[in-house]
Design a protein around this motif. Structure first.
Motif, short mmCIF file in Angstrom:
data_model
loop_
_atom_site.label_atom_id
_atom_site.label_comp_id
_atom_site.label_asym_id
_atom_site.label_seq_id
_atom_site.Cartn_x
_atom_site.Cartn_y
_atom_site.Cartn_z
N ASP A 198 -1.54 -5.16 -9.97
CA ASP A 198 -0.96 -3.69 -10.04
C ASP A 198 -1.44 -3.76 -9.07
O ASP A 198 -2.21 -4.11 -7.34
N ASP A 199 -0.22 -2.63 -8.04
CA ASP A 199 -0.44 -2.40 -7.05
C ASP A 199 -1.08 -1.57 -6.66
O ASP A 199 -1.90 -0.57 -7.95
N ASN A 200 -1.22 -1.03 -5.55
CA ASN A 200 -2.40 0.50 -5.57
C ASN A 200 -1.92 1.05 -6.47
O ASN A 200 -2.95 2.27 -6.86
N VAL B 152 -6.44 -6.38 -7.58
CA VAL B 152 -5.29 -5.51 -6.54
C VAL B 152 -5.56 -6.75 -5.42
O VAL B 152 -5.65 -7.68 -5.57
N GLY C 257 -5.06 -7.16 -0.86
CA GLY C 257 -3.91 -6.02 0.15
C GLY C 257 -5.39 -6.70 1.87
O GLY C 257 -5.71 -7.85 1.25
N ASP D 22 -2.03 -1.77 0.39
CA ASP D 22 -1.16 -2.50 -0.13
C ASP D 22 -0.02 -2.52 0.50
O ASP D 22 0.08 -1.14 0.75
N THR E 57 1.59 0.03 -1.53
CA THR E 57 2.59 0.97 -1.85
C THR E 57 1.01 2.11 -1.63
O THR E 57 1.20 3.10 -1.98
#
Length: 500
Positions: free
Chosen positions: A44-46, A68, A70, A86, A88
């Motif tokens: 997932d994106d943050n 995650v 980043g 990251d 986002t």
RNA sequence: GCGUGUUUAGCUCAGCGGUAGAGCACUCCCCUUUUAAGGGAUAGGCCCUGGGUUCAAAUCCCAGAACACGCACCA
């Protein structure tokens, strides 16, 4: 690994930091870890995790596992807390030693701010309310050798921000948002035009004659052909050739143009413009289209048609005001150019409002100068200024009800010209005449006057249908929609002189 | 192109004639539920470049560079 050669400009402090990190890099390798691995699979994106668990209460732990990836932006309490960023957003990693193997505890000490890592664990919210991932596993995805700017003030040196945009992007959420919004605006623009049946085409950037606008071009050279070529100042003439050919009735070119002019907060030597042409349409159609595009894009990208720029609140809601150039000048200066007929009278009128004109300036040139100097900066809300003087518009069709004018409009928002459009001149004999007038202006010293383009006239002689054309300066549109005061803030890599 | 500013540690900034300062970052030690900054101790600088003035220049003067902001030109 060989001993890397440090940049010769490196100071001792910088060298010390870099050398320390290279030492850590070799320690990673000694632990059997490649500090520059090949892939990582994140779940997932943050921002997705942040919004999914927005309602999770402080102190609550879930058993939901996520991964995650980043960049490390902060390390607190010897690595127990890491801020991971990251594109986002950020999320906190919570790495309590009781959850980590001995190996991972050793590796945790080898992490630095700026390193790229991936981490797996369960989602929880700390008693103090920070959404975190309770880490059970993490991987180094890229060792960073250079220190990041200070975390609190960020990178404020504008020169470094433009020269090393990657650093600015790492440090500034505002920069990330602005450039991400730029991308969304351009996507929405394309989508809107595809929905209307436009065909995206590409036309030459290297042109033997730089036409379609009044501007000084960049010159370059083709070695094998041994000929000078110009970087285009506009795609206009090629797009209309495609309409002549019937490639499509609606075409657009969205790309870079180049003008060899001064640099300012609103001018970059290379800038992005869209030009579109629609057969069987006139400038009235283009006004409607301009409004629709701005309104739709603002709604889709910003979620509102009301924007803020500096101290101004601007409504992009349709319909926009439309007023003729003479009306606009009359309203601000009290000068009624519709009742002024001679060039001399026009120049006297300019003098009465302290606008400088040359003794050779004609009625139309004077009118345009007064608009630019006295009126333009007052046009904050969107307005189409229409019906331009013929002598400043060599590619626009003569006005259907006034032979001194052409059917052209420029849209002003926030005092800026953001769009320029006309009922295209389709009469080849008239076009030849206009080019010849331009040649005379060029001989008289106007080095931005349009050049003769014989092949373009030939194309017109085969027949261009009635056509409406529209150009929108996208950098300025993006500035408006992102509340950016400087064009460099909406261009990832603006033109700068080399440092030395 | 012209004018006005800015340029000091990796970053953010003080100092404005008398051998260079702070905070963050770095390094080391301590610490394990912190969040710009957990606590403590170190280390780190051709003060943009080149000339001048002065016993002495980061500091004053002249020239240059890059950047910013105005003006000019333009989208």
């Amino acid at each position: 690994m060989n001993t890397p050669t440090p940049p010769s400009t490196e100071s001792s402090s910088q060298h010390h930091i870099r050398q320390t990190r290279i030492d850590k890099l070799t320690q990673w390798q000694a632990l059997g870890v490649n500090p520059y691995p090949y892939t990582y699979e994140k779940s997932d994106d943050n921002a997705v995790i942040q919004s999914r668990y927005a309602a999770l209460e402080a102190g609550v732990e879930t058993s939901d596992t996520v991964s995650v990836a980043g960049r490390i932006m902060a390390i607190r309490n010897s690595g127990m807390f890491i801020d991971l960023q990251d594109p986002t957003g950020k999320i906190q990693l919570f790495s309590h030693k009781e959850n980590l193997s001995d190996t991972l505890q050793e590796q945790l000490k080898l992490l630095d701010i700026g390193d790229l890592i991936g981490a797996e664990g369960t989602v929880r919210r700390t008693p103090r309310g920070e959404l975190s991932i309770k880490v059970t596993q993490f991987h180094l995805l890229g060792k960073s050798l250079l220190p990041l700017p200070e975390k609190y003030h960020g990178l404020t040196d504008v020169e470094v921000r433009y020269r090393q945009r990657y650093l600015d992007l790492i440090m500034s959420e505002e920069t990330r948002t602005t450039l991400q919004t730029r991308s969304k605006i351009i996507s929405e623009l394309r989508r809107s035009l595809f929905d209307k049946g436009f065909l995206e085409v590409e036309t030459p950037i290297l042109q033997p004659i730089a036409g379609g606008a009044a501007a000084r071009p960049f010159v370059t050279h083709h070695n094998t052909l041994d000929m000078d070529l110009y970087l285009r100042i506009a795609p206009e003439l090629y797009l209309k050739r495609l309409v002549v050919g019937g490639l499509a009735e609606k075409v657009f070119d969205l790309n870079r143009n180049f003008r060899n002019e001064g640099i300012s907060p609103r001018h970059n030597p290379e800038f992005t413009m869209i030009e579109l042409y629609q057969a069987y349409a006139d400038y009235n159609t283009m006004m409607d289209l301009t409004e629709e595009l701005f309104e739709t894009i603002a709604e889709k990208v910003l979620g509102t048609t009301t924007i803020t720029f500096g101290d101004n609140t601007i409504s992009l809601k349709r319909p926009w005001q439309r007023k003729t150039m003479t009306q606009a000048v009359l309203e601000v200066t009290g000068l009624d150019f519709s009742t002024i007929h001679s060039d001399a009278e026009a120049r006297e009128a300019a003098a009465s409002v302290h606008v400088h004109v040359k003794p050779t300036d004609t009625w139309g040139l004077v009118l345009e100068k007064i608009l630019e100097e006295k009126v333009e900066h007052t046009l904050i809300q969107p307005v189409h200024i229409l019906d331009y003087p013929k002598e400043v518009s060599p590619l626009a069709k003569t006005h259907r009800s006034d032979p001194r004018l052409v059917e052209r409009f420029e849209t002003r928002i926030n005092g800026w010209e953001v769009a320029n459009a006309f009922s295209e001149l389709t009469d080849p004999l008239d076009q030849r005449q206009r080019f010849e007038d331009q040649l005379r202006a060029r001989e008289a010293g106007d080095d931005e006057a349009h050049q003769m383009d014989e092949d373009y006239i030939t194309a017109l002689e085969y027949g261009l249908p009635p056509t409406g054309g529209l150009g929108i300066g996208l950098d300025r549109m993006i500035m408006l929609l992102t509340n950016s005061a400087n064009i460099r803030d909406v261009i990832a890599f603006p033109t700068l002189k080399p440092k030395h």
